[in-house]
Design a protein around this motif. Structure first.
Motif, short mmCIF file in Angstrom:
data_model
loop_
_atom_site.label_atom_id
_atom_site.label_comp_id
_atom_site.label_asym_id
_atom_site.label_seq_id
_atom_site.Cartn_x
_atom_site.Cartn_y
_atom_site.Cartn_z
N GLY A 22 22.37 20.61 21.75
CA GLY A 22 22.82 20.11 20.39
C GLY A 22 24.54 20.87 20.49
N ASP A 23 24.09 20.67 19.01
CA ASP A 23 25.81 21.65 18.54
C ASP A 23 26.25 23.08 18.75
N GLY A 24 26.77 24.55 18.49
CA GLY A 24 26.76 25.19 18.69
C GLY A 24 27.49 26.16 20.35
N PRO A 25 27.73 26.79 19.59
CA PRO A 25 29.19 28.07 20.95
C PRO A 25 28.18 27.92 21.95
N ILE A 26 29.69 28.07 22.73
CA ILE A 26 28.83 27.15 24.57
C ILE A 26 29.90 28.56 24.93
N GLY A 27 29.38 28.84 26.33
CA GLY A 27 30.43 29.90 26.62
C GLY A 27 30.87 28.90 27.92
N VAL A 28 31.73 29.56 28.97
CA VAL A 28 32.59 28.36 29.95
C VAL A 28 33.12 29.75 30.86
N THR A 29 32.37 29.52 31.80
CA THR A 29 32.74 30.37 32.79
C THR A 29 33.97 29.44 34.05
N ALA A 85 25.60 36.67 25.94
CA ALA A 85 24.34 37.86 25.16
C ALA A 85 25.40 38.09 24.38
N ARG A 86 26.82 38.56 23.82
CA ARG A 86 26.96 39.15 23.01
C ARG A 86 27.88 38.13 22.06
N ALA A 87 28.60 36.74 22.53
CA ALA A 87 29.17 35.47 22.36
C ALA A 87 27.92 34.75 21.77
N LEU A 88 27.22 34.52 22.87
CA LEU A 88 26.17 33.67 22.70
C LEU A 88 24.72 33.63 21.90
N ALA A 101 46.01 32.30 22.83
CA ALA A 101 46.16 32.54 21.30
C ALA A 101 45.03 31.11 20.77
N ALA A 102 45.11 30.21 20.81
CA ALA A 102 44.59 29.22 19.91
C ALA A 102 42.96 29.48 20.01
N SER A 103 42.47 29.99 20.96
CA SER A 103 41.00 30.45 21.20
C SER A 103 40.28 31.21 20.08
N THR A 104 39.28 31.44 19.67
CA THR A 104 38.22 31.97 19.59
C THR A 104 37.31 32.55 20.11
N ALA A 105 37.05 33.14 21.29
CA ALA A 105 36.47 33.29 22.33
C ALA A 105 36.31 34.71 22.62
N GLU A 106 35.58 35.20 23.41
CA GLU A 106 35.64 36.23 23.78
C GLU A 106 35.47 36.12 25.03
N TYR A 107 36.63 36.80 26.01
CA TYR A 107 36.77 36.74 27.66
C TYR A 107 35.91 38.31 27.97
N ALA A 108 35.83 37.55 29.53
CA ALA A 108 35.76 39.22 30.50
C ALA A 108 36.60 38.07 31.43
N PHE A 109 37.00 39.34 32.05
CA PHE A 109 38.35 38.85 33.77
C PHE A 109 36.98 39.90 34.30
N GLY A 110 37.27 39.25 35.40
CA GLY A 110 37.00 40.25 36.47
C GLY A 110 38.02 39.45 37.76
N HIS A 111 39.40 40.41 38.42
CA HIS A 111 39.90 40.46 38.96
C HIS A 111 40.01 41.09 40.58
N ALA A 112 40.29 40.94 41.21
CA ALA A 112 40.11 41.03 43.29
C ALA A 112 41.39 42.05 43.02
N ASP A 113 41.64 42.99 42.88
CA ASP A 113 42.39 43.90 44.09
C ASP A 113 44.01 43.29 44.95
N GLN A 114 43.00 42.93 45.69
CA GLN A 114 43.39 42.34 47.12
C GLN A 114 43.89 40.97 46.96
N ASP A 115 44.14 40.68 45.75
CA ASP A 115 44.54 39.00 45.28
C ASP A 115 45.56 38.61 45.56
N ARG A 116 46.07 37.92 46.27
CA ARG A 116 47.40 37.52 46.01
C ARG A 116 47.97 37.07 44.62
N SER A 117 47.48 35.88 44.89
CA SER A 117 47.11 35.09 43.34
C SER A 117 46.88 35.28 42.11
N MET A 118 46.90 36.65 42.12
CA MET A 118 46.85 37.37 40.80
C MET A 118 47.24 38.65 40.83
#
Length: 176
Positions: free
Chosen positions: A49-56, A173-176, A100-117
């Motif tokens: 059904g329609d409604g907000p979704i989350g992507v990860t 839980a917060r966004a959906l 900039a174009a989104s309406t989403a809430e974001y959560a990022f968990g970066h690795a401090d030993q990650d050369r790609s970020m």
């Protein structure tokens, strides 16, 4: 793109990356991944059904999740990205620009030993999130390596994986 060998075994990780997997990842440009994202969301809506979704997304999937959030504002309400690489680049289609174009809430968990970020990209991502006014968490997990959620690799970090699960559950839980 999935490894066929146990990446914890000596030489398996090197062989996997030498197989051309990074070329395939680089070929997943927005013009190729965007139509797929739209098709997946349509299929999800047909069944749920329609409604907000989350992507990860994890690793390269974090780039796809961020792009999908910007591509489908009003539909994507939550975007999670964990040990994502290449979220900020100098390219005109850098994933972070989609925020900039989104309406989403974001959560990022970066690795401090990650050369790609590296930390300077984490900071640039933070600036993009703030400039867009999006609610977010943009955290660095100390001692974690890229791939920290993957229990079947030597990169697995139980504490970081459990932290990411709690953050992701909170976001959904917060966004959906």
């Amino acid at each position: 793109m999935a490894p066929q060998a146990d990446l914890r075994e000596p030489g398996a990780r090197e062989a996997f990356f030498a197989s051309g997997v990074l070329d395939r990842v680089a070929a997943l440009t927005p013009d190729r991944s965007g139509p797929d994202a739209e098709a997946w969301v349509r299929a999800l809506e047909e069944h749920a059904g329609d409604g907000p979704i989350g992507v990860t997304g994890y690793c390269m999937g974090a780039r796809l999740a961020v792009r999908t959030g910007g591509q489908l504002p009003g539909t994507v309400a939550a975007v999670g990205g964990f040990h994502g690489g290449g979220l900020v680049t100098d390219a005109a289609d850098s994933p972070h620009l989609a925020i900039a174009a989104s309406t989403a809430e974001y959560a990022f968990g970066h690795a401090d030993q990650d050369r790609s970020m590296p930390l300077e990209q984490v900071e640039a991502l933070e600036q993009a999130l703030q400039a867009a006014g999006r609610p977010h968490l943009n955290e660095v997990y100390a001692g974690a390596a890229h791939g920290y959620t993957m229990a079947d690799t030597s990169m697995y970090d139980e504490a970081a994986a459990e932290r990411h699960f709690a953050v992701l559950q909170g976001l959904l839980a917060r966004a959906l």
